[in-house]
Design a protein around this motif. Sequence first.
Motif, PDB file in Angstrom:
ATOM      1  N   SER A 598       0.828  -1.196   0.000  1.00  0.00           N
ATOM      2  CA  SER A 598       0.000   0.000   0.000  1.00  0.00           C
ATOM      3  C   SER A 598       0.869   1.255   0.000  1.00  0.00           C
ATOM      4  O   SER A 598       0.656   2.184  -0.770  1.00  0.00           O
ATOM      5  CB  SER A 598      -0.914  -0.032   1.222  1.00  0.00           C
ATOM      6  OG  SER A 598      -1.702   1.105   1.263  1.00  0.00           O
ATOM      7  N   LEU A 601       2.549   1.574  -3.423  1.00  0.00           N
ATOM      8  CA  LEU A 601       1.597   1.956  -4.473  1.00  0.00           C
ATOM      9  C   LEU A 601       1.169   3.410  -4.321  1.00  0.00           C
ATOM     10  O   LEU A 601       0.908   4.101  -5.282  1.00  0.00           O
ATOM     11  CB  LEU A 601       0.354   1.065  -4.406  1.00  0.00           C
ATOM     12  CG  LEU A 601       0.430  -0.286  -5.092  1.00  0.00           C
ATOM     13  CD1 LEU A 601      -0.869  -1.046  -4.891  1.00  0.00           C
ATOM     14  CD2 LEU A 601       0.660  -0.079  -6.584  1.00  0.00           C
ATOM     15  N   ARG A 602       1.144   3.837  -3.045  1.00  0.00           N
ATOM     16  CA  ARG A 602       0.660   5.166  -2.754  1.00  0.00           C
ATOM     17  C   ARG A 602       1.535   6.216  -3.436  1.00  0.00           C
ATOM     18  O   ARG A 602       1.074   7.305  -3.769  1.00  0.00           O
ATOM     19  CB  ARG A 602       0.702   5.347  -1.237  1.00  0.00           C
ATOM     20  CG  ARG A 602      -0.266   6.355  -0.737  1.00  0.00           C
ATOM     21  CD  ARG A 602      -0.179   6.407   0.749  1.00  0.00           C
ATOM     22  NE  ARG A 602      -0.616   7.718   1.193  1.00  0.00           N
ATOM     23  CZ  ARG A 602      -0.411   8.167   2.391  1.00  0.00           C
ATOM     24  NH1 ARG A 602       0.230   7.431   3.277  1.00  0.00           N
ATOM     25  NH2 ARG A 602      -0.842   9.360   2.732  1.00  0.00           N
TER      26      ARG A 602
ATOM     27  N   LEU B 317      -4.844   0.304  -1.243  1.00  0.00           N
ATOM     28  CA  LEU B 317      -4.434   1.699  -1.079  1.00  0.00           C
ATOM     29  C   LEU B 317      -5.202   2.387   0.041  1.00  0.00           C
ATOM     30  O   LEU B 317      -4.710   3.334   0.658  1.00  0.00           O
ATOM     31  CB  LEU B 317      -4.605   2.455  -2.394  1.00  0.00           C
ATOM     32  CG  LEU B 317      -3.371   2.363  -3.279  1.00  0.00           C
ATOM     33  CD1 LEU B 317      -3.648   2.910  -4.650  1.00  0.00           C
ATOM     34  CD2 LEU B 317      -2.211   3.110  -2.641  1.00  0.00           C
ATOM     35  N   ALA B 318      -6.426   1.916   0.308  1.00  0.00           N
ATOM     36  CA  ALA B 318      -7.207   2.544   1.378  1.00  0.00           C
ATOM     37  C   ALA B 318      -6.521   2.392   2.728  1.00  0.00           C
ATOM     38  O   ALA B 318      -6.683   3.231   3.614  1.00  0.00           O
ATOM     39  CB  ALA B 318      -8.598   1.919   1.428  1.00  0.00           C
ATOM     40  N   ILE B 319      -5.714   1.341   2.852  1.00  0.00           N
ATOM     41  CA  ILE B 319      -5.117   1.045   4.164  1.00  0.00           C
ATOM     42  C   ILE B 319      -4.243   2.182   4.665  1.00  0.00           C
ATOM     43  O   ILE B 319      -4.278   2.520   5.849  1.00  0.00           O
ATOM     44  CB  ILE B 319      -4.296  -0.261   4.068  1.00  0.00           C
ATOM     45  CG1 ILE B 319      -5.238  -1.437   3.921  1.00  0.00           C
ATOM     46  CG2 ILE B 319      -3.425  -0.435   5.282  1.00  0.00           C
ATOM     47  CD1 ILE B 319      -4.517  -2.735   3.790  1.00  0.00           C
ATOM     48  N   TYR B 330     -11.215   5.567  -1.862  1.00  0.00           N
ATOM     49  CA  TYR B 330     -10.653   4.260  -2.209  1.00  0.00           C
ATOM     50  C   TYR B 330     -11.664   3.153  -1.957  1.00  0.00           C
ATOM     51  O   TYR B 330     -11.750   2.175  -2.708  1.00  0.00           O
ATOM     52  CB  TYR B 330      -9.356   4.002  -1.444  1.00  0.00           C
ATOM     53  CG  TYR B 330      -8.177   4.681  -2.101  1.00  0.00           C
ATOM     54  CD1 TYR B 330      -7.667   4.212  -3.302  1.00  0.00           C
ATOM     55  CD2 TYR B 330      -7.594   5.814  -1.537  1.00  0.00           C
ATOM     56  CE1 TYR B 330      -6.610   4.829  -3.920  1.00  0.00           C
ATOM     57  CE2 TYR B 330      -6.517   6.444  -2.149  1.00  0.00           C
ATOM     58  CZ  TYR B 330      -6.033   5.955  -3.349  1.00  0.00           C
ATOM     59  OH  TYR B 330      -4.991   6.559  -3.969  1.00  0.00           O
TER      60      TYR B 330
END
Lengths: 633, 517
Positions: A598, A601-602, B317-319, B330
Amino acid sequence: MQSPVEIIPHSSGVVGVSWLMIVLPLLGAAILLLSGRRTDRWGHFLGVAMVLASFVVAVASFVELLGLPEDQRRMGVALYQFIPGMADMGLLIDPLSISFALLITGVGSLIHIYSIGYMSHDPDRRRFFAYLNLFVAAMLLLVLADNYVALFIGWEGVGLASYLLIGFWQHKPSAAAAAKKAFIVNRVGDFGLLIAIFTIWTTFGSVAFAKVFPLAGEASNGTMTAVGLLLLLGACGKSAQLPLQSWLLDAMEGPTPVSALIHAATMVTAGVYLIVRSGAFFEVAPTAQLVVTIVGVATLLAGAIIGSAKDDIKKGLAGSTMSQIGYMMLAAGIGPAGYAFAIAHLITHGFFKANLFLGAGSVMHGMNDEVDMRRYGGLFPVMRITAITFIIGYLAIIGFPLLSGYFTKDGIIETAMEHNQILGWLAVLGAGLTGFYMSRMVFMTFFGKKRWADDAHPHESPAVMTVPLILLSIGSIFLGAFLILGNRFMKFLAPAVGLPEELPVFHFGSTAGLATLALVAVGAVFAWFRYGAADVPEVAPRGSFLTTFARRDLYGDALNETLLMRPGQWLTRFAVFFDNRGVDGLVNGLAATIGGTSGRLRRIQTGYVRSYALSILFGAAVVVGALLYVGNM
Amino acid sequence: MNGTTIQAPTIEYALLSPMLLVFGAAIIGVLVEAFAPRYLRKSIHVPLTLLALVGAFVTTILTALNGLPTVAAAMGAVAVDGPSLFIWGVILILAFICTLLINDDDQFVAQAAAVPGSVDEEEAVRHGYAQTEVYPLMLFSVGGMLLFAASNDLLVMFVALEVMSLPLYLLCGLARRRRLLSQEASVKYFLLGAFSSAFFLYGMALVYGYAGSVDLKTISTAISSVSGQEPLLLIGTAMLGVGLLFKIGAAPFQAWKPDVYQGAPTAVTALMASTVLVAAFGAVLRVFWVALGGYEWNWQPLMWGVAILTMIVGAILAITQTDIKRMLAYSSIAHGGFLLTGVIAIGTIKQDQQALSAILFYLAAYGFTTVGAFAVVTMVRDAGGEAGHLSRWAGLGKRSPVLAGIFAFFLLAFAGIPLTSGFFAKYAVFAAAISGGALPLVIVGAVSSAIAAFFYVRVIVLMFFSEPAADGPTIAAPTVGTSAVVALAAAATVVLGVFPQPVLDLADQAASALFIR
């Protein structure tokens, strides 16, 4: 055998609103628990009012049921559909469930009223009533549900209420431990019930009584035997039958009205209900039925033996409860011939055992909460109402002719005798033991020399406590004859559980009946010589091997400790180790991987619109390429 | 068509009346902006907008009750069928709720033309100006959505797409606080939207080159008859797909969503997250099921990939998001992915019906929950406006248990916990996907649901099990409108979760005749 009638959907009349029976006490519990101290002053009245209202609905439903012709006396009340066909929730009002509803709300109301007096000095009286209301609601859901899942919700609900009430005085470590023990031992049974429900679901594709019972004959014998034994395991947990009996004696740590309502009159009989309700399964699984009867007989003897050695009046009564439920189990395991007797005994027992417990509570109330019978004695003159009602309950439980217990217990013994001689004679032996330990209790408490503690000033309890006692004792006298003579109750129950091929006839002078009476008399006389006529020492003598055996609850705890607790602890330690090293490592690693991904990717999300446009272009190229590739394959 | 006289097109005004009402009200709104004095405008706009939406909803219901037509209206340009009417109903109710949210909020800029931080702006604020064009803009956009979901012709669909999108680009830039962020969002959305529209347009041209028509019905017949022009159709399908997938925010076209959702005024975000998603899925179904339904073997593998990527990207990605609105964005991406699994479940008529009904139910359920969640976001404020950073939400449950409880409930619905609407929505699309043979997709869906549950529950933990910050945000005293929005959304989430049957039946009914062509 004449089989039960079909369930007829019903939505009008009182039965249409029979869900109020459950909702009212539940609402009472919610109000009392959520409102906090504000309702301290009148909370107990609300609690009583809710149960009384529930009782009124139950009586009205009962009247409506009686008004119907016999082949229509099974009313289904549809309440809620979750996913059609998957988890439909509804109530089943039939003679069996309404009998329980009347017992629960009727005896429940009396015990609620009694508790106003009994708990008057407790600062947490409101909370106590909230839990009692919660219990009544859950118990009603258990017996009124028309499917196993809702039954299980009620089943767990009463378990929770029982836990909360046993540990009501949680400042006492013994009460907290007893509550925990009750909960854990019950879990074992609950798992049995759960697996049984799973098996029923996978076998029949439904959990609704109306759908699964007619199919019982089509499943394989092995499956039905497994379901039967698993249901029995559940029943053993809730009803304190061997081998899951150990929690009931400790459960007496709870306030006495709790012992009367939950651990004598109603909740502990849920196992009997479960077995009678699931009769269709047991009737096609004779092995499971045989095991039920064996468990019943073993427990009725074990309970009686334990009851004979206890000096704590409530524990004595608890042993007796185990034993009486053993009788019911025995009858329930016999099949249609026994169902009516099992439930009839359950109802009369509900009355006389509540009577005895509340009597014991009244004695304790007057004796500074002393429970040791060795410090009682000679109480008859100072608390006459308590004593007389207690003695009526006592006569009813030992089966004194023409009182309630005489008819119902004798019915069980006769039926067992016809079913299997060995079981029958063992049941007779149990009756003799009952005669002994109950007489011992009465003699040690109300007669003989005063062995009171120095600061004890026994006195009669207030009317709010004695009136329920009087009402219960009236039930203890007459109910048995009313239910059994002319097979009245058996015919009433027939739409729910069916009728045996030939109706039994009640003999007043049968061999088994006379033998029972004789043994009871011997037991009572023996008790008189040891505890009535002779002096009772204030400190318990060492006693024989048998006495120690009984005092230690037949080494049930020791057995559990060696067989289950120690290996269980090792298993826990291993599981914790495995969890820390194996599972957690895996889970944490996975979580870290996902979190890391994550985070990486962010970074693609730069915030620059040009790079977003580029990613769209890139994506479009991939999409076009992929389609061309697939299209040309 | 070899006659020389030009026939006037027949228009079924009754069938189109919901759209006409909305557009009519929007035009009246523009006139109000032009002629009514400033102080009166808002008190005219709000009733007008609400009335138009209610009127459109009522005519939608009446149309549905009158029995559905079997051919497309307006010379085959607009298909008023079961799915259209269901989607219209949902869009109109959601738009109504969003209007309440827009109305009750001082979250719109005083004067959009004023440079942020300038004297002009101060002036405008001091005079209590308000940019009341919000209402007609919203109505135009809603009208575009209605048309978008019902267009039976690629050209009409493109027009609808623009009618829907252009007002939204403007609306995004109207936030009262953090104006630069808002304007940035607006420009980004506009640029990328235009970019994706170009793809759509190009795809349309290619498909026209293949089929000789932009009519969905003609395209679908051409697929079974025309041969030899395969690449045109393949590339056209891909390009149309890019345009539409951009609108639903599917990966890899999702990049705009978090930025825009964060920057836009929250009420507008609520509108976009709910109604636009509903309309866009209506259009996706029309293009891929009606026009390209006979071509499924070619686009299904692609959709598989997109759906998997969307679910995973959305959930993962929300994490790491720290802003509540970005997190919800997200989450919306991930939900778009779940919905795509239903789009893929095309097959036999029975499977189509099941999948369509599932998607319709999902859209309704998700729409209500998401509006409710954004409405709660508008209420949690500190000195700088809405307290967007998640750390500011710590301990909210102690300070405002009811609001935090409702928000937690919405989050559980997003996660798909039983007894919330989200459970049935997910259950229905996944069941449809399994019967459509997309089991691996459902497994990915379940895994990403599990990942998603983590960040939903994390917010709940934050609200209820963390010590509140000393200078934490306050809860704005809720106005009647905002409370009504939260209450309605919560009620819908409960009712669809506990008694879903009526709405499931309605969706089944809407899906029973599938699409008309």
